[in-house]
Motif scaffolding. Structure first.
Motif, PDB file in Angstrom:
ATOM      1  N   GLU A 199      38.520   6.012 -20.563  1.00  0.00           N
ATOM      2  CA  GLU A 199      39.164   5.774 -21.738  1.00  0.00           C
ATOM      3  C   GLU A 199      38.345   4.853 -22.470  1.00  0.00           C
ATOM      4  OE1 GLU A 199      41.011   7.849 -24.995  1.00  0.00           O
ATOM      5  OE2 GLU A 199      41.274   8.178 -22.630  1.00  0.00           O
ATOM      6  N   ILE A 200      37.878   4.320 -22.467  1.00  0.00           N
ATOM      7  CA  ILE A 200      37.019   3.523 -23.822  1.00  0.00           C
ATOM      8  C   ILE A 200      35.409   4.344 -24.186  1.00  0.00           C
ATOM      9  CG2 ILE A 200      35.658   1.451 -23.941  1.00  0.00           C
ATOM     10  CD1 ILE A 200      38.338   0.037 -22.496  1.00  0.00           C
ATOM     11  N   ASN A 201      35.120   4.803 -22.911  1.00  0.00           N
ATOM     12  CA  ASN A 201      34.083   5.423 -22.796  1.00  0.00           C
ATOM     13  C   ASN A 201      33.980   6.656 -23.653  1.00  0.00           C
ATOM     14  OD1 ASN A 201      32.347   3.657 -21.528  1.00  0.00           O
ATOM     15  ND2 ASN A 201      33.094   4.026 -19.348  1.00  0.00           N
ATOM     16  N   LYS A 202      35.434   7.237 -23.594  1.00  0.00           N
ATOM     17  CA  LYS A 202      35.862   8.709 -24.296  1.00  0.00           C
ATOM     18  C   LYS A 202      35.497   8.301 -25.278  1.00  0.00           C
ATOM     19  CE  LYS A 202      39.160  12.115 -24.040  1.00  0.00           C
ATOM     20  NZ  LYS A 202      40.369  12.787 -23.688  1.00  0.00           N
ATOM     21  N   ARG A 203      36.407   7.040 -25.770  1.00  0.00           N
ATOM     22  CA  ARG A 203      36.222   6.958 -27.217  1.00  0.00           C
ATOM     23  C   ARG A 203      35.075   6.846 -28.458  1.00  0.00           C
ATOM     24  NH1 ARG A 203      42.075   4.131 -29.026  1.00  0.00           N
ATOM     25  NH2 ARG A 203      43.639   5.776 -28.213  1.00  0.00           N
ATOM     26  N   VAL A 204      33.969   6.400 -27.133  1.00  0.00           N
ATOM     27  CA  VAL A 204      32.762   6.009 -28.059  1.00  0.00           C
ATOM     28  C   VAL A 204      32.067   7.033 -27.931  1.00  0.00           C
ATOM     29  CG1 VAL A 204      30.749   4.492 -27.385  1.00  0.00           C
ATOM     30  CG2 VAL A 204      33.240   3.250 -27.175  1.00  0.00           C
ATOM     31  N   ARG A 205      31.900   8.080 -26.954  1.00  0.00           N
ATOM     32  CA  ARG A 205      31.369   9.050 -27.114  1.00  0.00           C
ATOM     33  C   ARG A 205      31.824   9.943 -28.143  1.00  0.00           C
ATOM     34  NH1 ARG A 205      27.626  10.208 -22.678  1.00  0.00           N
ATOM     35  NH2 ARG A 205      27.563   8.923 -20.705  1.00  0.00           N
TER      36      ARG A 205
ATOM     37  N   LEU B 118      28.334  -4.817 -37.614  1.00  0.00           N
ATOM     38  CA  LEU B 118      28.205  -5.203 -36.586  1.00  0.00           C
ATOM     39  C   LEU B 118      27.475  -6.033 -36.258  1.00  0.00           C
ATOM     40  CD1 LEU B 118      25.645  -1.703 -37.876  1.00  0.00           C
ATOM     41  CD2 LEU B 118      28.020  -2.083 -36.404  1.00  0.00           C
ATOM     42  N   PHE B 119      27.878  -6.876 -34.458  1.00  0.00           N
ATOM     43  CA  PHE B 119      27.499  -7.766 -33.762  1.00  0.00           C
ATOM     44  C   PHE B 119      27.295  -7.701 -32.130  1.00  0.00           C
ATOM     45  CE2 PHE B 119      31.274  -6.629 -33.074  1.00  0.00           C
ATOM     46  CZ  PHE B 119      31.701  -6.995 -31.309  1.00  0.00           C
ATOM     47  N   ALA B 120      27.157  -6.722 -31.980  1.00  0.00           N
ATOM     48  CA  ALA B 120      26.793  -6.536 -30.293  1.00  0.00           C
ATOM     49  C   ALA B 120      25.816  -6.055 -30.321  1.00  0.00           C
ATOM     50  CB  ALA B 120      27.947  -5.563 -29.760  1.00  0.00           C
ATOM     51  N   ASP B 121      25.079  -6.754 -28.861  1.00  0.00           N
ATOM     52  CA  ASP B 121      23.542  -6.240 -28.811  1.00  0.00           C
ATOM     53  C   ASP B 121      23.733  -4.819 -28.817  1.00  0.00           C
ATOM     54  OD1 ASP B 121      23.891  -9.010 -27.809  1.00  0.00           O
ATOM     55  OD2 ASP B 121      24.356  -9.293 -25.998  1.00  0.00           O
ATOM     56  N   THR B 122      24.216  -4.235 -28.611  1.00  0.00           N
ATOM     57  CA  THR B 122      24.009  -2.225 -28.422  1.00  0.00           C
ATOM     58  C   THR B 122      25.357  -1.275 -28.620  1.00  0.00           C
ATOM     59  OG1 THR B 122      25.453  -1.453 -26.518  1.00  0.00           O
ATOM     60  CG2 THR B 122      22.991  -2.858 -25.494  1.00  0.00           C
ATOM     61  N   VAL B 123      24.576  -0.787 -29.559  1.00  0.00           N
ATOM     62  CA  VAL B 123      25.303   0.401 -30.026  1.00  0.00           C
ATOM     63  C   VAL B 123      27.068   0.406 -29.096  1.00  0.00           C
ATOM     64  CG1 VAL B 123      26.014   2.862 -30.551  1.00  0.00           C
ATOM     65  CG2 VAL B 123      23.266   1.388 -31.689  1.00  0.00           C
ATOM     66  N   ARG B 124      27.040   0.635 -28.000  1.00  0.00           N
ATOM     67  CA  ARG B 124      27.939   1.526 -27.138  1.00  0.00           C
ATOM     68  C   ARG B 124      29.322   0.299 -26.937  1.00  0.00           C
ATOM     69  NH1 ARG B 124      29.215  -0.295 -22.338  1.00  0.00           N
ATOM     70  NH2 ARG B 124      26.772  -1.281 -21.684  1.00  0.00           N
ATOM     71  N   GLN B 125      28.515  -1.638 -26.907  1.00  0.00           N
ATOM     72  CA  GLN B 125      29.413  -1.986 -27.228  1.00  0.00           C
ATOM     73  C   GLN B 125      30.066  -2.872 -28.396  1.00  0.00           C
ATOM     74  OE1 GLN B 125      26.593  -5.190 -26.136  1.00  0.00           O
ATOM     75  NE2 GLN B 125      27.049  -4.963 -23.875  1.00  0.00           N
ATOM     76  N   ASP B 126      29.568  -2.103 -28.885  1.00  0.00           N
ATOM     77  CA  ASP B 126      29.905  -2.692 -30.675  1.00  0.00           C
ATOM     78  C   ASP B 126      31.054  -1.497 -30.916  1.00  0.00           C
ATOM     79  OD1 ASP B 126      30.241  -3.770 -33.682  1.00  0.00           O
ATOM     80  OD2 ASP B 126      27.850  -3.737 -33.119  1.00  0.00           O
ATOM     81  N   VAL B 127      30.735  -0.189 -30.699  1.00  0.00           N
ATOM     82  CA  VAL B 127      31.620   0.566 -31.154  1.00  0.00           C
ATOM     83  C   VAL B 127      33.460   0.869 -30.112  1.00  0.00           C
ATOM     84  CG1 VAL B 127      32.550   3.217 -30.861  1.00  0.00           C
ATOM     85  CG2 VAL B 127      30.285   2.475 -31.833  1.00  0.00           C
ATOM     86  N   ALA B 128      32.925  -0.278 -29.239  1.00  0.00           N
ATOM     87  CA  ALA B 128      33.924  -0.314 -27.757  1.00  0.00           C
ATOM     88  C   ALA B 128      34.525  -1.207 -27.932  1.00  0.00           C
ATOM     89  CB  ALA B 128      33.240  -0.185 -26.143  1.00  0.00           C
ATOM     90  N   PHE B 129      34.729  -2.230 -29.340  1.00  0.00           N
ATOM     91  CA  PHE B 129      35.328  -3.801 -29.189  1.00  0.00           C
ATOM     92  C   PHE B 129      36.772  -2.945 -29.535  1.00  0.00           C
ATOM     93  CE2 PHE B 129      36.850  -7.053 -32.021  1.00  0.00           C
ATOM     94  CZ  PHE B 129      35.902  -8.112 -31.173  1.00  0.00           C
ATOM     95  N   GLY B 130      36.504  -2.280 -29.977  1.00  0.00           N
ATOM     96  CA  GLY B 130      38.409  -2.416 -30.383  1.00  0.00           C
ATOM     97  C   GLY B 130      38.789  -1.407 -29.476  1.00  0.00           C
ATOM     98  N   PRO B 131      38.412  -0.186 -29.516  1.00  0.00           N
ATOM     99  CA  PRO B 131      39.488   0.093 -27.902  1.00  0.00           C
ATOM    100  C   PRO B 131      39.496  -0.765 -26.492  1.00  0.00           C
ATOM    101  CG  PRO B 131      37.479   1.575 -28.734  1.00  0.00           C
ATOM    102  CD  PRO B 131      37.705   0.751 -29.869  1.00  0.00           C
ATOM    103  N   LYS B 132      38.593  -1.658 -26.248  1.00  0.00           N
ATOM    104  CA  LYS B 132      38.676  -3.561 -25.239  1.00  0.00           C
ATOM    105  C   LYS B 132      39.663  -3.991 -25.731  1.00  0.00           C
ATOM    106  CE  LYS B 132      34.376  -2.895 -22.812  1.00  0.00           C
ATOM    107  NZ  LYS B 132      33.110  -3.929 -22.869  1.00  0.00           N
ATOM    108  N   ASN B 133      39.882  -4.109 -27.051  1.00  0.00           N
ATOM    109  CA  ASN B 133      40.741  -5.138 -27.396  1.00  0.00           C
ATOM    110  C   ASN B 133      42.480  -4.412 -27.557  1.00  0.00           C
ATOM    111  OD1 ASN B 133      39.566  -6.981 -28.249  1.00  0.00           O
ATOM    112  ND2 ASN B 133      39.271  -6.661 -30.188  1.00  0.00           N
ATOM    113  N   LEU B 134      42.262  -3.051 -27.150  1.00  0.00           N
ATOM    114  CA  LEU B 134      43.619  -2.183 -27.200  1.00  0.00           C
ATOM    115  C   LEU B 134      44.044  -2.374 -25.413  1.00  0.00           C
ATOM    116  CD1 LEU B 134      43.178   0.439 -29.531  1.00  0.00           C
ATOM    117  CD2 LEU B 134      44.502  -1.328 -30.265  1.00  0.00           C
ATOM    118  N   LYS B 135      43.491  -3.105 -24.957  1.00  0.00           N
ATOM    119  CA  LYS B 135      43.956  -3.013 -23.323  1.00  0.00           C
ATOM    120  C   LYS B 135      43.149  -1.830 -22.769  1.00  0.00           C
ATOM    121  CE  LYS B 135      44.460  -7.467 -23.784  1.00  0.00           C
ATOM    122  NZ  LYS B 135      43.476  -8.575 -23.455  1.00  0.00           N
TER     123      LYS B 135
END
Length: 290
Positions: free
Chosen positions: A125-131, A103-120
């Motif tokens: 869609e990113i927010n949906k996947r995080v939830r 784990l490295f991000a400032d918030t849980v949401r940012q950490d979980v969103a890291f992979g989907p963001k790298n998928l561009k």
């Protein structure tokens, strides 16, 4: 087929006095839909094997080593000169031992969103996947999404780390000792979580030293020893082989060990009974018949 491996070898420090063959002509298949266990003592080759499955460790091609090797994961040929690593990262999710240390991000949401963001992916869609991922691991989005992951309990941190992998929606999920370091309650929660994840992630491979977990979760188990596959068994068949388990320096599931002891004491008990309910019923039947 999720994973197809044939004649795969790997040598650490080749050509040096410290040369060690970690994998020795491994052949193994994992079918779509399997919850597949891999067991073996420390140094048997388990970690080296699973690190090949998402190309963290690349197939060695030196002289005759791996000349005829096959390594195909989720339809991707990892023996190719330039395998499609982007697709590998999308299709194969890896949860390392003690994943909370990643784990490295400032918030849980940012950490979980890291992979989907790298998928561009788009923000929606990113927010949906995080939830969805947080819900799947049993965490309330409103409660934890803006919190620092480092302020969470050990079990919650592990759930967040697993959510980050699930958010990628992998076809194959690989777990390396998923309950390591957790207390009994935390282990029980993670095992229940894995059964929930199995409904959305088609195929799971789990490396574990805990035979109770393997017995509770897996439909097939590969036994590794000295870099080789000693065999692949259904759990009941495997844990009925007490001498094999002992020779590998492993322990039987607690319930199975108890069943063997009861059978040796004279009760008509099948030692291959894996579940607590099965064993309880078998014991009760002994007394009903008297």
């Amino acid at each position: 087929m999720a994973v197809e491996i044939k004649d795969l070898s790997y040598v650490y420090n080749p050509g040096s006095p410290f040369e060690t063959r970690a994998l020795d002509n491994v052949t193994l298949n994992v079918d779509d839909g399997d919850f597949f266990g891999i067991i073996g003592h420390t140094g048997s080759g388990k970690s080296t094997l699973i690190s090949h499955l998402n190309a963290l460790t690349r197939v060695q091609k030196k002289k005759k080593l791996n000349a005829s090797a096959v390594l195909r994961v989720c339809g991707i040929d990892l023996t190719a000169k330039k395998p499609d690593l982007k697709s590998v990262r999308e299709k194969v999710g890896m949860v390392f031992q003690y994943p909370e240390y990643q784990l490295f991000a400032d918030t849980v949401r940012q950490d979980v969103a890291f992979g989907p963001k790298n998928l561009k992916l788009g923000e929606e869609e990113i927010n949906k996947r995080v939830r969805e991922a947080l819900a799947l691991v049993g965490l309330d989005y409103a409660e934890v999404s803006e919190r620092s992951p480092f302020d969470l309990s050990g079990g919650q941190k592990r759930r967040v780390a697993i959510a980050g992998v699930i958010a990628m929606r992998p076809e194959l999920l690989i777990l390396d000792e998923p309950t390591a370091g957790l207390d009994p309650r935390g282990k029980k929660e993670i095992l229940a979580l894995l059964h929930s994840i199995k409904r959305t992630c088609p195929t799971i491979i789990m490396v574990s030293h805990n035979m109770d977990e393997v017995a509770a979760c897996c439909n097939k188990v590969a036994v590794m020893s000295g870099g080789k596959i000693a065999g692949v068994f259904p759990p009941k068949e495997l844990f009925a082989r007490r001498e094999l388990i002992s020779s590998l320096g492993l322990e039987l599931p607690t319930v199975t060990e108890l069943a063997f002891e009861l059978a040796e004491s004279g009760l008509d008990i099948d030692p291959s009974a894996l579940g607590e309910e099965e064993l309880t019923e078998a014991i009760a039947a002994q007394f009903r018949n008297k």
